[in-house]
Scaffold this motif. Sequence first.
Motif, PDB file in Angstrom:
ATOM      1  N   ASP A 191       0.833  -1.208   0.000  1.00  0.00           N
ATOM      2  CA  ASP A 191       0.000   0.000   0.000  1.00  0.00           C
ATOM      3  C   ASP A 191       0.863   1.252   0.000  1.00  0.00           C
ATOM      4  OD1 ASP A 191      -2.287  -1.501   0.007  1.00  0.00           O
ATOM      5  OD2 ASP A 191      -2.823  -1.092   2.092  1.00  0.00           O
ATOM      6  N   THR A 194       2.708   1.658  -3.512  1.00  0.00           N
ATOM      7  CA  THR A 194       1.811   2.020  -4.613  1.00  0.00           C
ATOM      8  C   THR A 194       1.035   3.315  -4.356  1.00  0.00           C
ATOM      9  OG1 THR A 194       0.055   0.679  -3.636  1.00  0.00           O
ATOM     10  CG2 THR A 194       1.492  -0.406  -5.254  1.00  0.00           C
ATOM     11  N   THR A 196      -1.340   3.644  -2.408  1.00  0.00           N
ATOM     12  CA  THR A 196      -2.714   3.334  -1.992  1.00  0.00           C
ATOM     13  C   THR A 196      -2.964   3.899  -0.608  1.00  0.00           C
ATOM     14  OG1 THR A 196      -2.735   1.337  -3.344  1.00  0.00           O
ATOM     15  CG2 THR A 196      -4.346   1.455  -1.557  1.00  0.00           C
TER      16      THR A 196
END
Length: 203
Positions: A191, A194, A196
Amino acid sequence: MLTRLAILGATGSIGRQALDVVAANPELLRVSVVASRRNADDLEPIARRFGARQVVSGRDGVAALVEAATAADVDLVLVATSGIDGIEPTLAALEAGKSVALANKETLVAAGHLVRRLVPGAGERLRPVDGEHCALWQCLLGTRREEVRRVLITASGGPFRMLPLEELARVTPETALRHPTWRMGPKITVDSATLTNKGFEVV
């Protein structure tokens, strides 16, 4: 006044930092319950060191986390689990009148509407404690919403920070798991790599 804690995610980075805070402030903080989903073997030594009366591992299931979060000898529940594991204990703790220190962003992303039924937002009963959302809360305390034009969230950088954009198509899961600064579980590491996690923070 002594605050009695349940630390859900006691073996992770945030849980261990919380235990350091407890160790530095024994006159203010006491650990009643420790829980971990992945590192159950590490819980017993932690419980002995801090005098926790209850140890909950991932093998015990979500019902055990809910029981820990609503125990009579718990005033404040630190939810430092990953993913959606934090939703049920957070809701149960708030329903039971406990305060919650929330490091689990996924709880608000997936169930923020349920949390809002129990508390209006960050404050005494719901305290953001992880990185950026804690910093944002502190920055906005005492500020009227109409005074804020925008808020910027920084990204400190993961394994792809210096990677040219055209090379991103060739990255692998293995490279995503090589965070240069933090040691976290695979989900949080990916996460972070990326970005995210930044999306979670915005939500």
